[in-house]
Design a protein around this motif. Structure first.
Motif: not given
Ligand code: ADP
Ligand code: MG
Length: 265
Positions: A218-241
Protein backbone atom coordinates in the motif's frame (compact mmCIF):
# COMPACT_ATOMS: atom_id res chain seq x y z
CA UNK A 1 28.19 34.23 -64.66
CA UNK A 2 25.47 32.52 -66.63
CA UNK A 3 21.99 31.75 -65.43
CA UNK A 4 22.75 28.10 -65.91
CA UNK A 5 25.80 28.14 -63.62
CA UNK A 6 23.74 30.01 -60.97
CA UNK A 7 21.09 27.37 -61.37
CA UNK A 8 23.63 24.59 -60.94
CA UNK A 9 25.00 26.26 -57.80
CA UNK A 10 21.53 26.68 -56.38
CA UNK A 11 20.85 22.95 -56.99
CA UNK A 12 24.14 22.14 -55.25
CA UNK A 13 23.22 24.31 -52.22
CA UNK A 14 19.85 22.62 -51.93
CA UNK A 15 21.48 19.19 -52.20
CA UNK A 16 24.11 20.10 -49.60
CA UNK A 17 21.37 21.26 -47.23
CA UNK A 18 19.41 18.07 -48.01
CA UNK A 19 16.43 20.15 -49.14
CA UNK A 20 15.32 17.50 -51.59
CA UNK A 21 11.69 18.60 -51.84
CA UNK A 22 12.73 22.17 -52.64
CA UNK A 23 15.30 20.89 -55.14
CA UNK A 24 12.66 18.83 -56.92
CA UNK A 25 10.21 21.71 -56.95
CA UNK A 26 12.79 24.25 -58.14
CA UNK A 27 12.32 24.08 -61.94
CA UNK A 28 8.53 24.37 -61.75
CA UNK A 29 8.74 27.19 -59.21
CA UNK A 30 11.29 29.10 -61.31
CA UNK A 31 9.03 28.78 -64.34
CA UNK A 32 6.00 29.92 -62.41
CA UNK A 33 7.90 32.83 -60.82
CA UNK A 34 8.98 34.05 -64.25
CA UNK A 35 5.50 33.71 -65.77
CA UNK A 36 3.66 35.26 -62.80
CA UNK A 37 6.40 37.88 -62.30
CA UNK A 38 6.76 36.96 -58.64
CA UNK A 39 8.99 39.05 -56.41
CA UNK A 40 12.12 37.40 -54.99
CA UNK A 41 10.33 37.33 -51.64
CA UNK A 42 7.31 35.51 -52.99
CA UNK A 43 9.41 33.02 -54.96
CA UNK A 44 11.65 32.20 -52.01
CA UNK A 45 8.70 31.91 -49.63
CA UNK A 46 6.93 29.44 -51.91
CA UNK A 47 10.01 27.35 -52.49
CA UNK A 48 10.80 27.16 -48.76
CA UNK A 49 7.16 26.34 -47.98
CA UNK A 50 7.51 23.19 -50.11
CA UNK A 51 10.48 22.09 -48.01
CA UNK A 52 8.80 23.05 -44.71
CA UNK A 53 5.74 20.94 -45.62
CA UNK A 54 7.91 17.97 -46.56
CA UNK A 55 9.96 18.16 -43.35
CA UNK A 56 6.80 18.57 -41.28
CA UNK A 57 5.23 15.52 -42.94
CA UNK A 58 8.38 13.44 -42.31
CA UNK A 59 8.50 14.58 -38.69
CA UNK A 60 4.84 13.61 -38.15
CA UNK A 61 5.44 10.19 -39.72
CA UNK A 62 8.43 9.57 -37.52
CA UNK A 63 6.49 10.73 -34.43
CA UNK A 64 3.66 8.36 -35.41
CA UNK A 65 6.06 5.43 -35.83
CA UNK A 66 7.73 6.18 -32.52
CA UNK A 67 4.38 6.49 -30.69
CA UNK A 68 3.53 2.81 -31.41
CA UNK A 69 -0.18 3.44 -31.02
CA UNK A 70 -1.95 0.05 -31.26
CA UNK A 71 -4.99 1.15 -33.28
CA UNK A 72 -5.85 3.81 -35.86
CA UNK A 73 -8.98 5.03 -34.05
CA UNK A 74 -9.11 8.72 -33.23
CA UNK A 75 -11.30 10.62 -30.78
CA UNK A 76 -13.64 11.40 -33.69
CA UNK A 77 -14.42 7.65 -33.93
CA UNK A 78 -15.63 7.49 -30.33
CA UNK A 79 -19.41 7.04 -30.13
CA UNK A 80 -20.42 9.15 -27.13
CA UNK A 81 -24.05 8.05 -27.28
CA UNK A 82 -22.91 4.49 -26.52
CA UNK A 83 -21.10 5.63 -23.38
CA UNK A 84 -23.15 8.28 -21.56
CA UNK A 85 -20.78 8.26 -18.57
CA UNK A 86 -18.10 9.91 -20.74
CA UNK A 87 -18.56 13.68 -20.94
CA UNK A 88 -17.94 14.80 -24.55
CA UNK A 89 -17.02 18.29 -23.31
CA UNK A 90 -14.30 16.89 -21.07
CA UNK A 91 -12.87 14.81 -23.94
CA UNK A 92 -13.01 17.87 -26.24
CA UNK A 93 -11.07 19.85 -23.62
CA UNK A 94 -8.49 17.05 -23.36
CA UNK A 95 -8.25 17.02 -27.17
CA UNK A 96 -6.90 20.59 -27.04
CA UNK A 97 -3.84 18.99 -25.37
CA UNK A 98 -3.50 21.81 -22.85
CA UNK A 99 -3.13 19.03 -20.27
CA UNK A 100 0.14 17.97 -21.93
CA UNK A 101 1.50 21.51 -21.72
CA UNK A 102 1.04 21.65 -17.95
CA UNK A 103 2.02 18.02 -17.31
CA UNK A 104 -1.42 16.98 -16.10
CA UNK A 105 -2.16 13.25 -15.98
CA UNK A 106 -5.33 11.62 -17.29
CA UNK A 107 -6.65 8.47 -15.65
CA UNK A 108 -9.27 6.40 -17.45
CA UNK A 109 -10.89 4.11 -14.92
CA UNK A 110 -13.53 1.50 -15.69
CA UNK A 111 -14.34 -2.15 -16.41
CA UNK A 112 -13.14 -3.93 -19.57
CA UNK A 113 -14.52 -2.94 -22.97
CA UNK A 114 -15.82 0.55 -22.13
CA UNK A 115 -13.37 2.44 -24.36
CA UNK A 116 -10.52 3.34 -21.99
CA UNK A 117 -7.80 2.28 -24.42
CA UNK A 118 -9.65 3.85 -27.35
CA UNK A 119 -9.80 7.24 -25.60
CA UNK A 120 -6.17 7.11 -24.42
CA UNK A 121 -5.00 6.11 -27.92
CA UNK A 122 -7.25 8.82 -29.44
CA UNK A 123 -5.46 11.38 -27.27
CA UNK A 124 -2.19 9.87 -28.48
CA UNK A 125 -3.18 10.41 -32.13
CA UNK A 126 -4.18 14.00 -31.36
CA UNK A 127 -0.82 14.60 -29.66
CA UNK A 128 1.10 13.13 -32.62
CA UNK A 129 -0.90 15.29 -35.04
CA UNK A 130 0.05 18.31 -32.93
CA UNK A 131 3.71 17.35 -33.26
CA UNK A 132 4.13 16.11 -29.69
CA UNK A 133 6.41 13.24 -28.80
CA UNK A 134 4.09 10.46 -27.62
CA UNK A 135 4.70 6.86 -26.59
CA UNK A 136 2.26 4.03 -25.93
CA UNK A 137 3.02 1.05 -23.75
CA UNK A 138 1.11 -1.35 -21.54
CA UNK A 139 2.03 -1.68 -17.87
CA UNK A 140 3.12 -5.28 -18.51
CA UNK A 141 5.34 -4.25 -21.46
CA UNK A 142 6.87 -1.44 -19.44
CA UNK A 143 7.61 -3.88 -16.60
CA UNK A 144 9.19 -6.40 -18.99
CA UNK A 145 11.26 -3.71 -20.67
CA UNK A 146 12.55 -2.39 -17.34
CA UNK A 147 13.33 -5.94 -16.20
CA UNK A 148 15.47 -6.53 -19.30
CA UNK A 149 17.11 -3.13 -18.87
CA UNK A 150 18.09 -3.97 -15.29
CA UNK A 151 19.62 -7.29 -16.40
CA UNK A 152 21.50 -5.71 -19.29
CA UNK A 153 22.79 -2.67 -17.40
CA UNK A 154 20.60 -0.20 -19.32
CA UNK A 155 18.51 1.06 -16.41
CA UNK A 156 19.49 4.74 -16.64
CA UNK A 157 18.94 5.01 -20.40
CA UNK A 158 15.63 3.18 -20.12
CA UNK A 159 14.42 5.53 -17.40
CA UNK A 160 15.52 8.46 -19.55
CA UNK A 161 13.56 6.95 -22.46
CA UNK A 162 10.31 6.87 -20.43
CA UNK A 163 10.95 10.42 -19.18
CA UNK A 164 11.31 11.73 -22.75
CA UNK A 165 7.87 11.84 -24.40
CA UNK A 166 5.56 14.76 -23.65
CA UNK A 167 2.74 12.22 -23.38
CA UNK A 168 3.32 8.69 -22.10
CA UNK A 169 0.35 6.32 -22.37
CA UNK A 170 0.43 3.44 -19.90
CA UNK A 171 -2.39 1.05 -20.75
CA UNK A 172 -3.86 -1.74 -18.63
CA UNK A 173 -2.53 -0.97 -15.19
CA UNK A 174 -4.00 -3.52 -12.82
CA UNK A 175 -4.92 -6.30 -15.25
CA UNK A 176 -1.96 -8.29 -14.02
CA UNK A 177 -0.52 -8.04 -10.53
CA UNK A 178 2.95 -6.52 -10.77
CA UNK A 179 5.82 -8.16 -8.93
CA UNK A 180 7.75 -5.89 -6.54
CA UNK A 181 10.48 -5.15 -9.08
CA UNK A 182 7.95 -4.14 -11.77
CA UNK A 183 6.01 -2.01 -9.31
CA UNK A 184 9.25 -0.22 -8.40
CA UNK A 185 10.00 0.41 -12.09
CA UNK A 186 6.52 1.83 -12.71
CA UNK A 187 6.88 3.96 -9.59
CA UNK A 188 10.18 5.37 -10.82
CA UNK A 189 8.70 6.18 -14.24
CA UNK A 190 5.75 7.97 -12.61
CA UNK A 191 8.02 9.81 -10.13
CA UNK A 192 10.47 11.13 -12.66
CA UNK A 193 7.67 12.41 -14.90
CA UNK A 194 5.91 14.07 -11.96
CA UNK A 195 5.12 17.71 -12.89
CA UNK A 196 7.34 17.36 -15.99
CA UNK A 197 5.36 15.25 -18.45
CA UNK A 198 1.85 13.85 -18.79
CA UNK A 199 0.80 10.26 -18.32
CA UNK A 200 -2.47 8.96 -19.74
CA UNK A 201 -3.16 5.79 -17.83
CA UNK A 202 -5.94 3.24 -18.14
CA UNK A 203 -6.96 0.90 -15.36
CA UNK A 204 -9.78 -1.43 -14.46
CA UNK A 205 -9.15 -0.77 -10.77
CA UNK A 206 -10.94 1.76 -8.67
CA UNK A 207 -8.43 3.95 -6.89
CA UNK A 208 -9.26 2.31 -3.57
CA UNK A 209 -7.99 -1.08 -4.77
CA UNK A 210 -4.63 0.05 -6.17
CA UNK A 211 -2.80 -1.54 -3.25
CA UNK A 212 -3.60 -4.96 -4.78
CA UNK A 213 -1.69 -4.35 -8.02
CA UNK A 214 1.51 -3.32 -6.39
CA UNK A 215 2.26 -6.62 -4.84
CA UNK A 216 -0.02 -5.76 -1.96
CA UNK A 217 2.29 -2.86 -1.09
CA UNK A 218 0.00 0.00 0.00
CA UNK A 219 2.98 2.35 0.51
CA UNK A 220 4.11 2.24 -3.08
CA UNK A 221 0.51 2.35 -4.35
CA UNK A 222 -0.20 5.40 -2.17
CA UNK A 223 2.99 7.21 -3.20
CA UNK A 224 2.29 6.53 -6.86
CA UNK A 225 -1.33 7.68 -6.61
CA UNK A 226 -0.22 10.88 -4.85
CA UNK A 227 1.98 11.78 -7.80
CA UNK A 228 -0.49 10.66 -10.44
CA UNK A 229 -3.48 12.42 -8.93
CA UNK A 230 -1.85 15.64 -7.74
CA UNK A 231 -2.42 17.26 -11.11
CA UNK A 232 -4.89 15.07 -12.93
CA UNK A 233 -8.14 14.54 -14.72
CA UNK A 234 -9.98 11.35 -13.77
CA UNK A 235 -12.40 9.90 -16.30
CA UNK A 236 -14.57 7.28 -14.63
CA UNK A 237 -16.38 5.14 -17.18
CA UNK A 238 -19.05 2.89 -15.75
CA UNK A 239 -21.16 1.88 -18.73
CA UNK A 240 -21.54 -1.44 -20.54
CA UNK A 241 -18.76 -3.00 -22.53
CA UNK A 242 -18.90 -1.76 -26.14
CA UNK A 243 -17.80 -5.18 -27.41
CA UNK A 244 -20.56 -6.92 -25.46
CA UNK A 245 -23.01 -4.33 -26.75
CA UNK A 246 -22.35 -5.26 -30.36
CA UNK A 247 -22.37 -8.97 -29.48
CA UNK A 248 -25.69 -8.44 -27.74
CA UNK A 249 -27.10 -6.50 -30.69
CA UNK A 250 -26.06 -9.29 -33.07
CA UNK A 251 -27.43 -11.98 -30.74
CA UNK A 252 -30.72 -10.05 -30.41
CA UNK A 253 -30.98 -9.68 -34.20
CA UNK A 254 -30.32 -13.40 -34.66
CA UNK A 255 -32.89 -14.27 -31.99
CA UNK A 256 -35.46 -11.98 -33.59
CA UNK A 257 -34.77 -13.46 -37.03
CA UNK A 258 -35.03 -17.02 -35.70
CA UNK A 259 -38.18 -16.21 -33.78
CA UNK A 260 -39.72 -14.66 -36.92
CA UNK A 261 -38.66 -17.71 -38.94
CA UNK A 262 -40.13 -19.99 -36.30
CA UNK A 263 -43.42 -18.03 -36.34
CA UNK A 264 -43.80 -18.42 -40.12
CA UNK A 265 -43.18 -22.14 -40.19
P1 ADP B 1 -11.13 -0.93 -22.70
O1 ADP B 1 -9.77 -0.43 -22.94
O2 ADP B 1 -11.95 -0.10 -21.77
O3 ADP B 1 -11.15 -2.39 -22.31
P2 ADP B 1 -11.40 -0.55 -25.55
O4 ADP B 1 -11.02 0.86 -25.69
O5 ADP B 1 -10.37 -1.55 -25.93
O6 ADP B 1 -11.93 -0.85 -24.07
O7 ADP B 1 -12.73 -0.80 -26.36
C1 ADP B 1 -13.13 -2.11 -26.76
C2 ADP B 1 -13.56 -2.08 -28.23
O8 ADP B 1 -14.76 -1.36 -28.37
C3 ADP B 1 -12.55 -1.40 -29.11
O9 ADP B 1 -12.57 -2.03 -30.37
C4 ADP B 1 -13.06 0.02 -29.21
O10 ADP B 1 -12.63 0.63 -30.40
C5 ADP B 1 -14.57 -0.19 -29.16
N1 ADP B 1 -15.25 0.90 -28.44
C6 ADP B 1 -15.39 1.02 -27.11
N2 ADP B 1 -16.12 2.07 -26.77
C7 ADP B 1 -16.46 2.66 -27.94
C8 ADP B 1 -17.27 3.81 -28.27
N3 ADP B 1 -17.86 4.56 -27.32
N4 ADP B 1 -17.39 4.13 -29.58
C9 ADP B 1 -16.84 3.36 -30.55
N5 ADP B 1 -16.10 2.24 -30.29
C10 ADP B 1 -15.91 1.89 -29.01
MG1 MG C 1 -7.99 -1.51 -22.79
Amino acid sequence: MTDSSDYQKLRAHLAFLRMTAAAEALPAHLDHAAKAKLTHFAFLERLLAVEVDAVDERRKMSLARFASLPSPFTLADFDFSAQPSVDPKLIAELATLRFVEDATNVLFIGPPGVGKTMLAVGLGHAAVAAGMRTYYTTAAELAACCHRAALEGRWTTTMRFYAGPGLLIIDEVGYLPLPAEAAAALFQVVSQRYLKGSIALTTNLGIASWGNVFNGDPMIAGAMLDRLLHRSVVVNIDGDSYRMRSHRARADATRRATAAGAAIT
